[in-house]
Scaffold this active site. Sequence first.
Site, PDB file in Angstrom:
ATOM      1  N   ALA A 290       0.852  -1.194   0.000  1.00  0.00           N
ATOM      2  CA  ALA A 290       0.000   0.000   0.000  1.00  0.00           C
ATOM      3  C   ALA A 290       0.886   1.241   0.000  1.00  0.00           C
ATOM      4  O   ALA A 290       2.026   1.193   0.461  1.00  0.00           O
ATOM      5  CB  ALA A 290      -0.886  -0.016   1.239  1.00  0.00           C
TER       6      ALA A 290
ATOM      7  N   GLY B  43       0.731  -5.051   1.111  1.00  0.00           N
ATOM      8  CA  GLY B  43      -0.427  -5.139   0.223  1.00  0.00           C
ATOM      9  C   GLY B  43      -0.066  -5.806  -1.097  1.00  0.00           C
ATOM     10  O   GLY B  43      -0.913  -6.443  -1.732  1.00  0.00           O
TER      11      GLY B  43
ATOM     12  N   GLU C 187      -0.309  -9.324  -0.483  1.00  0.00           N
ATOM     13  CA  GLU C 187      -1.743  -9.637  -0.290  1.00  0.00           C
ATOM     14  C   GLU C 187      -2.466  -9.728  -1.638  1.00  0.00           C
ATOM     15  O   GLU C 187      -3.353 -10.560  -1.816  1.00  0.00           O
ATOM     16  CB  GLU C 187      -2.395  -8.583   0.605  1.00  0.00           C
TER      17      GLU C 187
ATOM     18  N   GLU D 250       4.227  -5.135   7.513  1.00  0.00           N
ATOM     19  CA  GLU D 250       3.396  -4.085   8.120  1.00  0.00           C
ATOM     20  C   GLU D 250       3.708  -3.877   9.596  1.00  0.00           C
ATOM     21  O   GLU D 250       3.599  -2.774  10.117  1.00  0.00           O
ATOM     22  CB  GLU D 250       1.908  -4.430   7.956  1.00  0.00           C
TER      23      GLU D 250
HETATM   24  C1  3HC Z   1      -3.055  -2.819   3.626  1.00  0.00           C
HETATM   25  C2  3HC Z   1      -1.619  -3.235   3.630  1.00  0.00           C
HETATM   26  O1  3HC Z   1      -1.504  -4.408   4.398  1.00  0.00           O
HETATM   27  C3  3HC Z   1      -0.741  -2.193   4.210  1.00  0.00           C
HETATM   28  C4  3HC Z   1       0.579  -2.109   3.518  1.00  0.00           C
HETATM   29  O2  3HC Z   1       0.828  -2.666   2.481  1.00  0.00           O
HETATM   30  S1  3HC Z   1       1.715  -1.132   4.286  1.00  0.00           S
HETATM   31  C5  3HC Z   1       3.113  -1.199   3.246  1.00  0.00           C
HETATM   32  C6  3HC Z   1       3.885  -2.467   3.414  1.00  0.00           C
HETATM   33  N1  3HC Z   1       5.073  -2.398   2.641  1.00  0.00           N
HETATM   34  C7  3HC Z   1       6.243  -2.048   3.194  1.00  0.00           C
HETATM   35  O3  3HC Z   1       6.370  -1.843   4.376  1.00  0.00           O
HETATM   36  C8  3HC Z   1       7.399  -1.966   2.237  1.00  0.00           C
HETATM   37  C9  3HC Z   1       8.087  -0.641   2.410  1.00  0.00           C
HETATM   38  N2  3HC Z   1       9.138  -0.445   1.439  1.00  0.00           N
HETATM   39  C10 3HC Z   1      10.323  -1.095   1.534  1.00  0.00           C
HETATM   40  O4  3HC Z   1      10.565  -1.932   2.362  1.00  0.00           O
HETATM   41  C11 3HC Z   1      11.369  -0.682   0.572  1.00  0.00           C
HETATM   42  O5  3HC Z   1      11.089   0.624   0.144  1.00  0.00           O
HETATM   43  C12 3HC Z   1      11.482  -1.584  -0.672  1.00  0.00           C
HETATM   44  C13 3HC Z   1      12.063  -2.930  -0.255  1.00  0.00           C
HETATM   45  C14 3HC Z   1      10.148  -1.766  -1.346  1.00  0.00           C
HETATM   46  C15 3HC Z   1      12.431  -0.925  -1.699  1.00  0.00           C
HETATM   47  O6  3HC Z   1      13.656  -0.644  -1.071  1.00  0.00           O
HETATM   48  P1  3HC Z   1      14.769   0.239  -1.800  1.00  0.00           P
HETATM   49  O7  3HC Z   1      14.947  -0.251  -3.172  1.00  0.00           O
HETATM   50  O8  3HC Z   1      15.938   0.290  -0.886  1.00  0.00           O
HETATM   51  O9  3HC Z   1      14.142   1.673  -1.984  1.00  0.00           O
HETATM   52  P2  3HC Z   1      13.647   2.711  -0.882  1.00  0.00           P
HETATM   53  O10 3HC Z   1      14.608   3.836  -0.852  1.00  0.00           O
HETATM   54  O11 3HC Z   1      13.312   2.052   0.396  1.00  0.00           O
HETATM   55  O12 3HC Z   1      12.283   3.186  -1.538  1.00  0.00           O
HETATM   56  C16 3HC Z   1      12.280   3.899  -2.769  1.00  0.00           C
HETATM   57  C17 3HC Z   1      11.226   4.973  -2.697  1.00  0.00           C
HETATM   58  O13 3HC Z   1       9.948   4.346  -2.634  1.00  0.00           O
HETATM   59  C18 3HC Z   1       9.214   4.818  -1.515  1.00  0.00           C
HETATM   60  N3  3HC Z   1       8.425   3.694  -1.017  1.00  0.00           N
HETATM   61  C19 3HC Z   1       8.829   2.441  -0.803  1.00  0.00           C
HETATM   62  N4  3HC Z   1       7.799   1.687  -0.385  1.00  0.00           N
HETATM   63  C20 3HC Z   1       6.732   2.493  -0.341  1.00  0.00           C
HETATM   64  C21 3HC Z   1       5.372   2.305  -0.008  1.00  0.00           C
HETATM   65  N5  3HC Z   1       4.883   1.120   0.352  1.00  0.00           N
HETATM   66  N6  3HC Z   1       4.550   3.373  -0.060  1.00  0.00           N
HETATM   67  C22 3HC Z   1       5.006   4.574  -0.452  1.00  0.00           C
HETATM   68  N7  3HC Z   1       6.274   4.808  -0.803  1.00  0.00           N
HETATM   69  C23 3HC Z   1       7.132   3.776  -0.740  1.00  0.00           C
HETATM   70  C24 3HC Z   1      10.285   5.247  -0.529  1.00  0.00           C
HETATM   71  O14 3HC Z   1       9.773   6.182   0.381  1.00  0.00           O
HETATM   72  C25 3HC Z   1      11.319   5.834  -1.459  1.00  0.00           C
HETATM   73  O15 3HC Z   1      10.870   7.109  -1.816  1.00  0.00           O
HETATM   74  P3  3HC Z   1      11.905   8.307  -2.066  1.00  0.00           P
HETATM   75  O16 3HC Z   1      12.789   7.840  -3.181  1.00  0.00           O
HETATM   76  O17 3HC Z   1      11.039   9.461  -2.386  1.00  0.00           O
HETATM   77  O18 3HC Z   1      12.655   8.445  -0.778  1.00  0.00           O
END
Ligand code: 3HC
Length: 759
Positions: A68, A107, A110, A130
């Site tokens: 997400a 997500g 998911e 998450e």
């Molecule tokens: C309903 C659902 O259950 C709820 C959810 O899904 S909550 C989200 C769960 N997902 C996460 O926690 C994953 C979060 N992201 C990550 O772990 C890492 O970004 C990644 C492994 C995808 C990529 O890592 P990496 O290649 O090192 O790049 P990274 O610098 O972290 O991210 C690149 C850009 O994408 C953005 N980004 C990454 N994941 C994002 C996300 N889920 N939402 C919004 N922005 C995100 C980062 O903020 C960054 O932005 P910036 O360049 O403006 O700073």
Amino acid sequence: MKGQVLCEKRTASDGSCVAVLTMDNKPVNALSAGVRVGLEKQLQELTADSSVKAAVLSGGPGVFCGGADISEFATGVEGPSLTDIIAAIENSEKPVVAAIDGVSLGGGYEVALGCHWRLASSRAQAGLPEVNLGILPGAGGTQRLPRLIGAEKSVDFICRGTPMKAQKAVQLGLYDQLVDGDYSSLLQAAVEFAAKAAGQDLTLRRLGRGKAKAAELSQKRQEYAKSRKGELAPQAIISCVEAAVAQDFQDAMKVEFSEFCKLMVGPQAQALQYMFFAQRQCQKVPGLDKAAAPGTCGIVGAGLMGSGIAMCCAENGIKVVLLDIDQKNLDRGMTAIKKNYARSVERKSKSQAQVDGLLASITPSTSYDSLGHCDIVVEAVFENMDLKRKIFAELDRVCKPGCVLASNTSGLNIDSIAEATKRPQDVVGCHFFSPANVMPLLENVRGPRTAPQVMAKAMAFGAKLKKVTCLVGNCPGFIANRVMNVSGWTHLIQGGLLPHQIDAAAEAFGMRMGPTRMMDLVGLDLFGRERERKGEQDDQNEYERFQKLLAEEVGPGNPHGWEIKSDWAKDYSKQQFKMRVSLRSHESGNPNKLLRGDGKYKGVVPEDFLGFLLKPELPGMKEWKDVETLPDGFIKYCRVKAPCMTPRDHCWKYTIDRRADGSIFVCIRTTTHPECPEKPGIIRAYYYNSCVFKMSETEEGVMEMTEFIFQDLKGGLPVSLMNAALPKGTLEANKAEMKTLLAKKSSDAQTQAPNTLPA
Ligand SMILES: C[C@H](O)CC(=O)SCCNC(=O)CCNC(=O)[C@H](O)C(C)(C)COP(=O)(O)OP(=O)(O)OC[C@H]1O[C@@H](n2cnc3c(N)ncnc32)[C@H](O)[C@@H]1OP(=O)(O)O
């Protein structure tokens, strides 16, 4: 609206038409509103278009989906819900096959669970991280996964929040099949797979039905209450998985939704989500160009830090020359590295072949001349300015032009170190945290003469090491140790408490390591000793004087303070220590009434930490300013100088709000040290908002802390979580206030609390 979903029709070898839907939202295909709208539309077209027999869902090469869009959580989520979209995929009469290259997280995974099959390339990773954002998989992840792999395994996978590589993920059942080759091979395989699946009964491939197999999860509750102490999300996740076992899908989804909402509006989720962006923001430094990361790193000193840094470099593809002029120390360092890796092989986290490769990339040496080809050299000897200066003079002699000369110091003046060379522009600080191969934070210190391109290389070094790399200014303690110092624990000791009691209370809040143990590990005598040596120690400063006292008590003049100090850490409840410290406190006229006002301590309880911060009558707390109260008498905002740092260094701000449920939210912020943090991202992430905690009023009208969130819930960092809601412009406002404060510095100093420690 961010993001879209592209559709291309492909013909499989049996002639059937397969729609390839590609999520497109760079850089990680987050499920922003545009992607959700696109998915909804493409699914409708899939149903309507009778020429299409099946669909493949992908994210293009390199990344399937990062989950997400976290930035939407703060602004509000609009457009179709992810839960509905996943249900639409699952209920599609035509098979939908996920083709996963790169990460499928949160997500994103998911969505894959909603697909009828999951094919993955060897670069794929599955994860439900998450929990690290203080929430839970809220689009059916806590329900579909237990129905796929079982309740116990699901609890572990979701509560750990660590992504799993493709091969293991297939073994666990997270993916159905691994496809060799690159993205185009994967896509081709998925198209063929989908075409063959067309027309099959998909009922058994739909995870959103029935119940998960029965499992007993009370043990897991205890396990995660311990390993993720203080965190709300893991317990909520277990409740959802329990519902997956006990209830039908639709009812259990209601439990997931309810738990998700509770977490989402809570302070832990807000703080962790803030931290997610702040950590990324702090690595981007305005004015610095991108630089290539070093390929070879020299490390001077094969002690605990040196060997940890060596492992960290080797594990991230940087060749290492590990130097110690003492052969015995060098052997000890290499033995420590080998033992560490042998344990990894035992635990099966690394193969023997991997370990052999890592060891081959570390070259031990006793000669400075072997550093000549290094792109960066990190000096990692103990904190002694004279020794460091000698080493830097030697590095100046042997290192090639353009080599970055870095000192791993936790508080010494980089400029003084740079003076020992003829190239101060090449000198930076690289402050690793112990153990260096584990701890995620790296403070890169910019000296007044450090050149921008050198700083850029140091930042690239941190990124290559996969550290959260903060650029900090050159001042005593930099950021992390300063935050640690102002946590006020010395006041508690002066008040008659024992270090282990303080740690017990702090650890009960979720700190991995209590503040006294942490400071002991860092070196109690570190900052005072160097300032004393330079004649800069401030005898009027209670904090500095107390640090000195502690240093005298636990490790006087011991250059390898670590061993003595760690003995103390193990045995610091000993009476002797108690007597000495309390005696000195009494002799000094300390009222010994810091916390409760009655001079008696029945053990430390969480609110003591707040007590000393919030009671205006306490020593060092006399300078409350700009107090603004709410109509009911609670403090809305005030500014106060830190009780235990020099007046010129800090001022604190508290923002206290009463919530509808009667609880009080307190956010502590410190303003910047004039020399210290360099950019708002860093300040916000590591310094600005030191901690977030929740207080409630008991029946007797006593304030009790009910939640306290430290950043080191996870990593053991000596810094705290920050509040999500930091209004824009706060930094500028504080800077202006700081200016005023500084102008009044001399008059302020006169009104400081009297010294409470003997000379
Ligand atoms: C309903 C659902 O259950 C709820 C959810 O899904 S909550 C989200 C769960 N997902 C996460 O926690 C994953 C979060 N992201 C990550 O772990 C890492 O970004 C990644 C492994 C995808 C990529 O890592 P990496 O290649 O090192 O790049 P990274 O610098 O972290 O991210 C690149 C850009 O994408 C953005 N980004 C990454 N994941 C994002 C996300 N889920 N939402 C919004 N922005 C995100 C980062 O903020 C960054 O932005 P910036 O360049 O403006 O700073």
